[in-house]
Design an enzyme around this catalytic site. Structure first.
Site, PDB file in Angstrom:
ATOM      1  N   LYS A 180       0.835  -1.206   0.000  1.00  0.00           N
ATOM      2  CA  LYS A 180       0.000   0.000   0.000  1.00  0.00           C
ATOM      3  C   LYS A 180       0.872   1.260   0.000  1.00  0.00           C
ATOM      4  O   LYS A 180       0.672   2.161  -0.806  1.00  0.00           O
ATOM      5  CB  LYS A 180      -0.930   0.026   1.231  1.00  0.00           C
ATOM      6  CG  LYS A 180      -1.848  -1.184   1.331  1.00  0.00           C
ATOM      7  CD  LYS A 180      -2.763  -1.096   2.548  1.00  0.00           C
ATOM      8  CE  LYS A 180      -2.053  -1.119   3.885  1.00  0.00           C
ATOM      9  NZ  LYS A 180      -1.357  -2.384   4.200  1.00  0.00           N
ATOM     10  N   ARG A 182      -9.649   0.671   8.815  1.00  0.00           N
ATOM     11  CA  ARG A 182      -9.196  -0.685   9.103  1.00  0.00           C
ATOM     12  C   ARG A 182     -10.147  -1.438   9.998  1.00  0.00           C
ATOM     13  O   ARG A 182      -9.825  -2.554  10.393  1.00  0.00           O
ATOM     14  CB  ARG A 182      -7.937  -0.567   9.923  1.00  0.00           C
ATOM     15  CG  ARG A 182      -6.656  -0.778   9.330  1.00  0.00           C
ATOM     16  CD  ARG A 182      -5.740  -0.538  10.502  1.00  0.00           C
ATOM     17  NE  ARG A 182      -4.557  -1.302  10.399  1.00  0.00           N
ATOM     18  CZ  ARG A 182      -3.498  -0.908   9.722  1.00  0.00           C
ATOM     19  NH1 ARG A 182      -3.502   0.182   9.034  1.00  0.00           N
ATOM     20  NH2 ARG A 182      -2.437  -1.634   9.734  1.00  0.00           N
ATOM     21  N   ARG A 185      12.079  -5.190   4.534  1.00  0.00           N
ATOM     22  CA  ARG A 185      11.662  -3.787   4.375  1.00  0.00           C
ATOM     23  C   ARG A 185      12.629  -2.839   5.096  1.00  0.00           C
ATOM     24  O   ARG A 185      13.085  -3.092   6.199  1.00  0.00           O
ATOM     25  CB  ARG A 185      10.252  -3.595   4.945  1.00  0.00           C
ATOM     26  CG  ARG A 185       9.897  -2.109   5.050  1.00  0.00           C
ATOM     27  CD  ARG A 185       8.441  -1.841   5.099  1.00  0.00           C
ATOM     28  NE  ARG A 185       7.772  -2.431   6.226  1.00  0.00           N
ATOM     29  CZ  ARG A 185       6.440  -2.430   6.368  1.00  0.00           C
ATOM     30  NH1 ARG A 185       5.677  -1.877   5.448  1.00  0.00           N
ATOM     31  NH2 ARG A 185       5.899  -2.982   7.415  1.00  0.00           N
ATOM     32  N   ARG A 233      11.404  -1.135  10.655  1.00  0.00           N
ATOM     33  CA  ARG A 233      10.306  -0.796  11.557  1.00  0.00           C
ATOM     34  C   ARG A 233      10.274  -1.749  12.749  1.00  0.00           C
ATOM     35  O   ARG A 233      10.518  -2.926  12.598  1.00  0.00           O
ATOM     36  CB  ARG A 233       8.967  -0.871  10.797  1.00  0.00           C
ATOM     37  CG  ARG A 233       8.547   0.484  10.271  1.00  0.00           C
ATOM     38  CD  ARG A 233       7.386   0.423   9.336  1.00  0.00           C
ATOM     39  NE  ARG A 233       6.208  -0.264   9.860  1.00  0.00           N
ATOM     40  CZ  ARG A 233       5.044  -0.312   9.211  1.00  0.00           C
ATOM     41  NH1 ARG A 233       4.919   0.297   8.036  1.00  0.00           N
ATOM     42  NH2 ARG A 233       4.026  -0.949   9.717  1.00  0.00           N
ATOM     43  N   ARG A 283      -0.134  -9.203  13.338  1.00  0.00           N
ATOM     44  CA  ARG A 283      -0.789  -8.176  12.504  1.00  0.00           C
ATOM     45  C   ARG A 283      -1.655  -8.834  11.429  1.00  0.00           C
ATOM     46  O   ARG A 283      -2.710  -8.320  11.075  1.00  0.00           O
ATOM     47  CB  ARG A 283       0.264  -7.254  11.881  1.00  0.00           C
ATOM     48  CG  ARG A 283       0.857  -6.293  12.918  1.00  0.00           C
ATOM     49  CD  ARG A 283       2.159  -5.691  12.457  1.00  0.00           C
ATOM     50  NE  ARG A 283       2.022  -4.876  11.254  1.00  0.00           N
ATOM     51  CZ  ARG A 283       3.021  -4.539  10.471  1.00  0.00           C
ATOM     52  NH1 ARG A 283       4.253  -4.950  10.758  1.00  0.00           N
ATOM     53  NH2 ARG A 283       2.817  -3.783   9.423  1.00  0.00           N
TER      54      ARG A 283
HETATM   55  P1  AP5 Z   1       4.781  -1.605   1.888  1.00  0.00           P
HETATM   56  O1  AP5 Z   1       4.478  -0.763   0.699  1.00  0.00           O
HETATM   57  O2  AP5 Z   1       5.502  -0.971   3.019  1.00  0.00           O
HETATM   58  O3  AP5 Z   1       3.447  -2.350   2.401  1.00  0.00           O
HETATM   59  P2  AP5 Z   1       2.195  -1.796   3.195  1.00  0.00           P
HETATM   60  O4  AP5 Z   1       1.002  -2.422   2.572  1.00  0.00           O
HETATM   61  O5  AP5 Z   1       2.233  -0.303   3.272  1.00  0.00           O
HETATM   62  O6  AP5 Z   1       2.472  -2.502   4.594  1.00  0.00           O
HETATM   63  P3  AP5 Z   1       2.433  -1.903   6.081  1.00  0.00           P
HETATM   64  O7  AP5 Z   1       3.177  -2.894   6.935  1.00  0.00           O
HETATM   65  O8  AP5 Z   1       2.868  -0.492   6.136  1.00  0.00           O
HETATM   66  O9  AP5 Z   1       0.929  -2.022   6.358  1.00  0.00           O
HETATM   67  P4  AP5 Z   1       0.197  -1.983   7.677  1.00  0.00           P
HETATM   68  O10 AP5 Z   1      -1.175  -1.738   7.157  1.00  0.00           O
HETATM   69  O11 AP5 Z   1       0.354  -3.156   8.558  1.00  0.00           O
HETATM   70  O12 AP5 Z   1       0.963  -0.841   8.518  1.00  0.00           O
HETATM   71  P5  AP5 Z   1       0.577   0.640   8.900  1.00  0.00           P
HETATM   72  O13 AP5 Z   1       1.774   1.467   8.828  1.00  0.00           O
HETATM   73  O14 AP5 Z   1      -0.640   1.068   8.184  1.00  0.00           O
HETATM   74  O15 AP5 Z   1       5.569  -2.901   1.372  1.00  0.00           O
HETATM   75  C1  AP5 Z   1       6.081  -3.876   2.277  1.00  0.00           C
HETATM   76  C2  AP5 Z   1       7.458  -4.361   1.792  1.00  0.00           C
HETATM   77  O16 AP5 Z   1       7.296  -5.079   0.560  1.00  0.00           O
HETATM   78  C3  AP5 Z   1       8.456  -3.225   1.483  1.00  0.00           C
HETATM   79  O17 AP5 Z   1       9.736  -3.629   1.842  1.00  0.00           O
HETATM   80  C4  AP5 Z   1       8.327  -3.031  -0.044  1.00  0.00           C
HETATM   81  O18 AP5 Z   1       9.522  -2.523  -0.634  1.00  0.00           O
HETATM   82  C5  AP5 Z   1       8.053  -4.462  -0.492  1.00  0.00           C
HETATM   83  N1  AP5 Z   1       7.230  -4.523  -1.707  1.00  0.00           N
HETATM   84  C6  AP5 Z   1       6.256  -3.659  -2.089  1.00  0.00           C
HETATM   85  N2  AP5 Z   1       5.715  -4.034  -3.276  1.00  0.00           N
HETATM   86  C7  AP5 Z   1       6.347  -5.204  -3.624  1.00  0.00           C
HETATM   87  C8  AP5 Z   1       6.229  -6.093  -4.740  1.00  0.00           C
HETATM   88  N3  AP5 Z   1       5.350  -5.873  -5.728  1.00  0.00           N
HETATM   89  N4  AP5 Z   1       7.039  -7.189  -4.773  1.00  0.00           N
HETATM   90  C9  AP5 Z   1       7.926  -7.423  -3.757  1.00  0.00           C
HETATM   91  N5  AP5 Z   1       8.095  -6.615  -2.694  1.00  0.00           N
HETATM   92  C10 AP5 Z   1       7.304  -5.512  -2.621  1.00  0.00           C
HETATM   93  O19 AP5 Z   1       0.152   0.442  10.428  1.00  0.00           O
HETATM   94  C11 AP5 Z   1       1.101   0.149  11.447  1.00  0.00           C
HETATM   95  C12 AP5 Z   1       0.397   0.075  12.788  1.00  0.00           C
HETATM   96  O20 AP5 Z   1      -0.204   1.343  13.118  1.00  0.00           O
HETATM   97  C13 AP5 Z   1      -0.780  -0.921  12.867  1.00  0.00           C
HETATM   98  O21 AP5 Z   1      -0.349  -2.229  13.162  1.00  0.00           O
HETATM   99  C14 AP5 Z   1      -1.638  -0.296  13.978  1.00  0.00           C
HETATM  100  O22 AP5 Z   1      -1.119  -0.581  15.245  1.00  0.00           O
HETATM  101  C15 AP5 Z   1      -1.481   1.187  13.731  1.00  0.00           C
HETATM  102  N6  AP5 Z   1      -2.502   1.733  12.814  1.00  0.00           N
HETATM  103  C16 AP5 Z   1      -2.293   2.320  11.593  1.00  0.00           C
HETATM  104  N7  AP5 Z   1      -3.438   2.679  11.020  1.00  0.00           N
HETATM  105  C17 AP5 Z   1      -4.424   2.328  11.896  1.00  0.00           C
HETATM  106  C18 AP5 Z   1      -5.840   2.415  11.851  1.00  0.00           C
HETATM  107  N8  AP5 Z   1      -6.480   2.962  10.799  1.00  0.00           N
HETATM  108  N9  AP5 Z   1      -6.532   1.933  12.914  1.00  0.00           N
HETATM  109  C19 AP5 Z   1      -5.911   1.395  13.987  1.00  0.00           C
HETATM  110  N10 AP5 Z   1      -4.576   1.270  14.082  1.00  0.00           N
HETATM  111  C20 AP5 Z   1      -3.841   1.733  13.041  1.00  0.00           C
HETATM  112 ZN    ZN Z   2       2.455   1.072   4.865  1.00  0.00          ZN
END
Ligand code: AP5
Ligand code: ZN
Length: 216
Positions: A13, A88, A123, A156, A167
């Site tokens: 994402k 989410r 990552r 991270r 997660r």
């Molecule tokens: P990346 O692009 O970083 O993936 P992502 O989908 O953004 O994954 P996240 O881990 O950031 O998602 P998340 O939803 O768990 O975390 P968030 O920060 O929102 O890609 C991942 C890796 O793969 C990278 O190394 C990239 O280079 C690689 N990659 C990408 N595309 C690829 C491809 N095509 N092929 C191969 N490799 C590839 O949330 C973190 C925490 O915050 C949550 O756990 C929660 O505690 C809190 N939080 C955030 N938002 C909320 C909410 N709305 N409600 C409640 N808690 C929340």
């Molecule tokens: Zn992300």
């Protein structure tokens, strides 16, 4: 353009948001990045959120909905925005409905769980911008250095395998129901957001092209 990128942790994402926000000239609203900024700044919200995030659980709906509502007041949101990692939970999605936010698209990026652990373990992120790399799949020009600023990249805290597994469970239980929530809305009402599902397996560039076709 107003859209939601939906998908499990590690679906790409954040990576794809970087391209789409440039393409459409809209800001990225990543609740994860906003929370990490609060943690870094050591604000009361950050101190509270850090424990929850490190455990892989979700921060409370009230906090998240408040953060997003404030963010949407900013001038740069007038021409649209991209939600990354929000909503989410059903209450978060319902809060957007209640605020009469009109979305153009909800896009689900689908990646099998077996690919996710490898993506997370490699990552690397640039904390100030949220730019994301992968040591093998999307490496920076110089190892462990951000391409645009030359600043160091970090891992991270919530990318440990055990936390990632938790997660994924949280995603299945609390976020996956949004797939039905938004596809049912799209079926029932012509004014609702169009629902698209794309495969997130392939190169970063292939996924980018797939997204552009889905949003055409
Ligand atoms: P990346 O692009 O970083 O993936 P992502 O989908 O953004 O994954 P996240 O881990 O950031 O998602 P998340 O939803 O768990 O975390 P968030 O920060 O929102 O890609 C991942 C890796 O793969 C990278 O190394 C990239 O280079 C690689 N990659 C990408 N595309 C690829 C491809 N095509 N092929 C191969 N490799 C590839 O949330 C973190 C925490 O915050 C949550 O756990 C929660 O505690 C809190 N939080 C955030 N938002 C909320 C909410 N709305 N409600 C409640 N808690 C929340
Ligand atoms: Zn992300």
């Amino acid at each position: 353009m107003r859209l939601i990128l939906l998908g499990p942790p590690g679906a790409g994402k954040g990576t794809q948001a970087g391209f789409l926000t440039k393409h459409f000239g809209i800001p990225q609203i990543s609740t994860g990045d906003m929370l990490r900024a609060a943690v870094k700044a050591g604000t009361p919200l950050g101190l509270q959120a850090k424990k929850v995030m490190d455990s892989g659980a979700l921060v409370s709906d009230d906090i998240i909905i408040g953060l997003v509502k404030d963010r949407l007041q900013a001038d740069d949101c007038k021409s649209g925005y991209l939600f990354d990692g929000f909503p989410r939970t059903i209450p978060q999605a319902q809060a957007l409905q209640d605020a009469a936010v009109k979305l153009d698209f909800v896009v689900e990026i689908d990646v099998p769980e077996e690919d996710i652990i490898e993506r997370m373990s490699g990552r690397r992120v640039h904390p100030a911008s949220g730019r994301t790399y992968h040591v093998k799949f999307n490496p920076p020009k110089t190892p462990d250095v951000d391409d645009e600023t030359g600043e160091p990249l970090v891992q991270r805290d919530d990318d440990k395998e055990e936390t990632v597994r938790h997660r994924l469970t949280v995603y299945r239980e609390q976020t996956r129901p949004l797939v039905d929530f938004y596809s049912d809305l799209a079926d029932g009402d012509g004014s609702a957001a169009r629902y698209r599902k794309i495969s997130g397996v392939g190169s970063v560039d292939e996924i980018h092209q797939r997204l552009l076709s889905a949003l055409a």
